[in-house]
Motif scaffolding. Structure first.
Motif, PDB file in Angstrom:
ATOM      1  N   GLY A  36       0.800  -1.210   0.000  1.00  0.00           N
ATOM      2  CA  GLY A  36       0.000   0.000   0.000  1.00  0.00           C
ATOM      3  C   GLY A  36       0.834   1.261   0.000  1.00  0.00           C
ATOM      4  O   GLY A  36       0.484   2.252  -0.652  1.00  0.00           O
ATOM      5  N   SER A  37       1.952   1.268   0.697  1.00  0.00           N
ATOM      6  CA  SER A  37       2.810   2.450   0.743  1.00  0.00           C
ATOM      7  C   SER A  37       3.334   2.799  -0.641  1.00  0.00           C
ATOM      8  O   SER A  37       3.413   3.985  -1.013  1.00  0.00           O
ATOM      9  N   ASP A  59       1.142  -4.512   4.197  1.00  0.00           N
ATOM     10  CA  ASP A  59       1.357  -3.402   5.129  1.00  0.00           C
ATOM     11  C   ASP A  59       0.088  -2.660   5.521  1.00  0.00           C
ATOM     12  O   ASP A  59       0.081  -1.917   6.494  1.00  0.00           O
ATOM     13  N   MET A  60      -0.980  -2.801   4.760  1.00  0.00           N
ATOM     14  CA  MET A  60      -2.239  -2.128   5.073  1.00  0.00           C
ATOM     15  C   MET A  60      -3.349  -2.761   4.261  1.00  0.00           C
ATOM     16  O   MET A  60      -3.096  -3.548   3.344  1.00  0.00           O
ATOM     17  N   GLU A  61      -4.581  -2.422   4.586  1.00  0.00           N
ATOM     18  CA  GLU A  61      -5.708  -2.906   3.798  1.00  0.00           C
ATOM     19  C   GLU A  61      -5.941  -1.980   2.606  1.00  0.00           C
ATOM     20  O   GLU A  61      -5.668  -0.775   2.666  1.00  0.00           O
ATOM     21  N   TYR A  63      -8.643  -0.894   1.730  1.00  0.00           N
ATOM     22  CA  TYR A  63      -9.575   0.140   2.173  1.00  0.00           C
ATOM     23  C   TYR A  63      -8.826   1.404   2.609  1.00  0.00           C
ATOM     24  O   TYR A  63      -9.278   2.525   2.366  1.00  0.00           O
ATOM     25  N   ASP A  64      -7.671   1.205   3.270  1.00  0.00           N
ATOM     26  CA  ASP A  64      -6.891   2.351   3.728  1.00  0.00           C
ATOM     27  C   ASP A  64      -6.345   3.158   2.550  1.00  0.00           C
ATOM     28  O   ASP A  64      -6.263   4.387   2.610  1.00  0.00           O
ATOM     29  N   ILE A  65      -5.967   2.445   1.478  1.00  0.00           N
ATOM     30  CA  ILE A  65      -5.529   3.154   0.271  1.00  0.00           C
ATOM     31  C   ILE A  65      -6.685   3.968  -0.285  1.00  0.00           C
ATOM     32  O   ILE A  65      -6.540   5.143  -0.632  1.00  0.00           O
ATOM     33  N   ARG A  67      -9.326   5.124   1.280  1.00  0.00           N
ATOM     34  CA  ARG A  67      -9.625   6.264   2.155  1.00  0.00           C
ATOM     35  C   ARG A  67      -8.643   7.408   1.923  1.00  0.00           C
ATOM     36  O   ARG A  67      -9.022   8.580   1.899  1.00  0.00           O
ATOM     37  N   ALA A  68      -7.355   7.048   1.755  1.00  0.00           N
ATOM     38  CA  ALA A  68      -6.343   8.075   1.517  1.00  0.00           C
ATOM     39  C   ALA A  68      -6.585   8.793   0.195  1.00  0.00           C
ATOM     40  O   ALA A  68      -6.437  10.021   0.111  1.00  0.00           O
ATOM     41  N   GLU A  98     -18.244   3.182   2.669  1.00  0.00           N
ATOM     42  CA  GLU A  98     -17.296   4.053   3.361  1.00  0.00           C
ATOM     43  C   GLU A  98     -16.226   4.597   2.416  1.00  0.00           C
ATOM     44  O   GLU A  98     -15.910   5.786   2.426  1.00  0.00           O
ATOM     45  N   VAL A  99     -15.624   3.719   1.608  1.00  0.00           N
ATOM     46  CA  VAL A  99     -14.561   4.150   0.694  1.00  0.00           C
ATOM     47  C   VAL A  99     -15.132   4.773  -0.580  1.00  0.00           C
ATOM     48  O   VAL A  99     -14.457   5.526  -1.261  1.00  0.00           O
TER      49      VAL A  99
END
Length: 315
Positions: A36-37, A59-61, A63-65, A67-68, A98-99
């Motif tokens: 994700g990073s 490193d992340m879901e 979903y976090d990408i 959201r960012a 949500e996303v």
């Protein structure tokens, strides 16, 4: 016209390779990321036209990408399609609700079906006139929507940037090389904002001509613009041949048949802030910042400068 860019975020090499090979064969430019990073780094430097995201990453879901991307004015317009093994109802609600992803596809998937969805999403974005076809930056409607938000806020600054001499350059070197200059300028803008800006900063490309929009805070924009002007003047010569670069100008034939020297390309930048207002509509704001940019162009010519910036009444 440049190829449309697709970002594939997938940590399984076989699936990532399949998607890259297939979409490349369909005429797209494909970026891949297994973490994700890395995906967020790609989006900040060269925002894609569309993102295909897995959910389970090292490193992340995914979903976090998503959201960012939705949290930043520079990337919130990017269509998101989830391709994931997580097909529970609650997962779909997070992705679609949500996303605010456009689609949520559960593995295994039919790649031709995915291509149809991708193509439709890109076609819709073009119909909405959202992205510039060369730089992939927000344009037209997205710029207008963003500027309307500024009108009702305080503590903002807006810069209008124009590449002086771009038309002469494209006449001499061709439109393809001209597109390279537009991409180069967009890259410099994104890199300056990534290094010196904030999450709320916005970069756009006007639909007509070599003109760009940048919005930031009054505290940050001066540093961002100065960095951009320095790098542009230092690096723009790389787009010229050796002779033009060494002499510092292009010779052109004018309408009367004479020869005229045109300097290498430079930037003229006008900056206004909320303190220069109030501005009652986008047209008034646009006219004011264009008048400020014209002052920058005039002052640069008078003083024999290259790239130049003028700040509005508040400065």
């Amino acid at each position: 016209m440049s190829k449309e860019r697709i970002l594939v975020v997938e940590d399984q090499p076989d699936i990532s390779s399949l998607l890259k090979i297939y979409f490349t064969s369909q005429g797209y430019e494909v970026f891949t990321a297994m973490r994700g990073s890395h995906a967020l780094e790609i989006c900040s430097k060269t925002p894609p036209n569309l993102a295909l995201l897995d959910v389970n990453l090292p490193d992340m879901e995914g979903y976090d990408i998503g959201r960012a991307l939705r949290a930043s004015p520079r990337t919130r317009h990017i269509p998101i399609i989830f391709l994931t093994a997580r097909g529970e109802r609650r997962d779909r609600l997070v992705g679609l609700g949500e996303v605010q992803a456009q689609y949520y596809i559960v593995k295994p998937f039919d790649i031709e079906e995915v291509h149809t969805i991708v193509k439709n999403q890109l076609d819709e974005a073009r119909r909405k006139n959202q992205l510039h076809p060369v730089t992939n930056l927000p344009t037209a409607d997205l710029i207008g929507d963003h500027l309307r938000l500024l009108l009702s806020a305080q503590g903002w600054s807006m810069a209008l940037l124009h590449i002086n001499g771009f038309e002469t350059f494209t006449q001499s070197y061709g439109s393809v090389v001209g597109e390279d200059v537009l991409k180069f300028t967009a890259l410099l803008l994104n890199e300056a904002v990534n290094e010196l800006g904030g999450n709320d900063d916005f970069v756009g490309h006007m639909v007509v001509g070599p003109a760009f929009v940048l919005t930031s805070s009054p505290e940050r924009i001066k540093t961002i613009v100065e960095r951009l002007l320095t790098r542009f003047d230092e690096e723009i010569g790389l787009h010229y041949n050796f002779r033009h670069r060494k002499q510092g100008y292009i010779e052109i034939t004018d309408d009367a048949g004479g020869t005229r020297q045109v300097p290498l390309m430079a930037l003229s930048v006008g900056v206004v802030t909320s303190e220069d207002g109030p501005f009652y509509d986008i047209r008034e704001l646009s006219e004011t910042v264009e008048e400020t940019r014209q002052r920058a162009l005039h002052e640069a010519r008078e003083q024999g400068k290259k790239s130049w910036v003028v700040f509005g009444r508040s400065r």
